[in-house]
Design a protein around this motif. Structure first.
Motif, mmCIF file in Angstrom:
data_model
loop_
_atom_site.group_PDB
_atom_site.id
_atom_site.type_symbol
_atom_site.label_atom_id
_atom_site.label_comp_id
_atom_site.label_asym_id
_atom_site.label_seq_id
_atom_site.Cartn_x
_atom_site.Cartn_y
_atom_site.Cartn_z
ATOM 1 N N TRP A 119 -6.027 -0.508 -10.922
ATOM 2 C CA TRP A 119 -5.252 -1.467 -10.139
ATOM 3 C C TRP A 119 -6.080 -2.270 -9.173
ATOM 4 O O TRP A 119 -7.148 -1.851 -8.731
ATOM 5 N N PHE A 120 -5.527 -3.452 -8.870
ATOM 6 C CA PHE A 120 -6.148 -4.387 -7.950
ATOM 7 C C PHE A 120 -5.110 -4.705 -6.882
ATOM 8 O O PHE A 120 -3.926 -4.869 -7.174
ATOM 9 N N ASN A 121 -5.549 -4.771 -5.631
ATOM 10 C CA ASN A 121 -4.643 -5.136 -4.541
ATOM 11 C C ASN A 121 -5.309 -6.159 -3.633
ATOM 12 O O ASN A 121 -6.483 -6.041 -3.301
ATOM 13 N N VAL A 122 -4.558 -7.159 -3.267
ATOM 14 C CA VAL A 122 -4.952 -8.016 -2.155
ATOM 15 C C VAL A 122 -3.677 -8.319 -1.356
ATOM 16 O O VAL A 122 -2.672 -8.763 -1.911
ATOM 17 N N TYR A 123 -3.716 -7.966 -0.097
ATOM 18 C CA TYR A 123 -2.588 -8.105 0.821
ATOM 19 C C TYR A 123 -1.274 -7.560 0.222
ATOM 20 O O TYR A 123 -1.142 -6.334 0.101
ATOM 21 N N HIS A 173 -7.403 -7.646 5.693
ATOM 22 C CA HIS A 173 -7.269 -6.752 4.539
ATOM 23 C C HIS A 173 -8.306 -7.016 3.451
ATOM 24 O O HIS A 173 -8.697 -8.159 3.243
ATOM 25 N N PRO A 174 -8.705 -5.962 2.756
ATOM 26 C CA PRO A 174 -9.683 -6.140 1.668
ATOM 27 C C PRO A 174 -9.009 -6.612 0.383
ATOM 28 O O PRO A 174 -7.800 -6.516 0.224
ATOM 29 N N GLU A 175 -9.828 -7.098 -0.540
ATOM 30 C CA GLU A 175 -9.430 -7.249 -1.946
ATOM 31 C C GLU A 175 -10.124 -6.098 -2.624
ATOM 32 O O GLU A 175 -11.338 -5.936 -2.461
ATOM 33 N N TRP A 176 -9.383 -5.302 -3.374
ATOM 34 C CA TRP A 176 -10.045 -4.159 -3.998
ATOM 35 C C TRP A 176 -9.440 -3.758 -5.312
ATOM 36 O O TRP A 176 -8.283 -4.008 -5.595
ATOM 37 N N PHE A 177 -10.312 -3.123 -6.102
ATOM 38 C CA PHE A 177 -9.955 -2.635 -7.431
ATOM 39 C C PHE A 177 -10.315 -1.153 -7.465
ATOM 40 O O PHE A 177 -11.355 -0.749 -6.950
ATOM 41 N N ASN A 178 -9.451 -0.353 -8.046
ATOM 42 C CA ASN A 178 -9.734 1.080 -8.191
ATOM 43 C C ASN A 178 -9.392 1.544 -9.600
ATOM 44 O O ASN A 178 -8.366 1.170 -10.155
ATOM 45 N N PHE A 211 0.827 -1.209 0.000
ATOM 46 C CA PHE A 211 0.000 0.000 0.000
ATOM 47 C C PHE A 211 0.865 1.264 0.000
ATOM 48 O O PHE A 211 0.463 2.299 -0.540
#
Lengths: 101, 101
Positions: free
Chosen positions: A61-65, B58-63, A42
């Motif tokens: 973008w996509f984030n997981v952990y 933590h979340p899984e997220w897309f922005n 992050f």
């Protein structure tokens, strides 16, 4: 009006941006990053967010952990432009902490 | 070991979390948010990131630009747990600036 990269520009650009791959089905570039933990992932995203705002050009973008998946394309041109390359170069610069891509 | 929510817990939880929908094909919750601009969207994400680190969940997220798509599930339990509800409640609390979901 910003124009799409030429074939020649794409070739030279991809050579200097290791790991960035053309996206299947659309004119975009994609790269996956993996960090030590969420804090590192992050933190990386935050640096990019601040730069994106400055450039007025934002990633998808996509984030997981500890994972971050980034896609770059220019909405206005419906494809890859110099703006994407500029943002990709910055992302490379700040991705030093990535454990692997 | 954290356990999945019971059917009763799910029912009461979803009633108090408007807009959160079960994800098709996996035991997770999903919600889409739209903000005025990227600054608002990433500010929202940053507040959630700090909370997620505190909760160690933590979340899984897309922005992309002003849109944020969030999926919540607990890896350790392979499904929805109280941790997801706690994070969803916080997300609701800080989503006040969303123009629409």
């Amino acid at each position: 009006m910003i124009t799409k990269l030429t074939a020649e520009e794409r070739k030279s650009t991809l050579a200097e941006l290791p790991g960035w791959e053309p996206t299947v089905g659309r004119d975009a570039l994609h790269k996956s990053f993996k960090f030590e933990d969420f804090n590192a992932a992050f933190g990386f995203m935050t640096r990019i967010a601040i730069k994106a705002q400055e450039l007025n050009h934002h990633p998808e973008w996509f984030n997981v952990y500890n994972q971050v998946e980034i896609t770059l394309s220019t909405h206005e041109a419906s494809g890859l432009t110099q703006r994407d390359i500029e943002l990709a170069r910055f992302i490379e610069k700040v991705s030093a902490g990535a454990t692997r891509s």
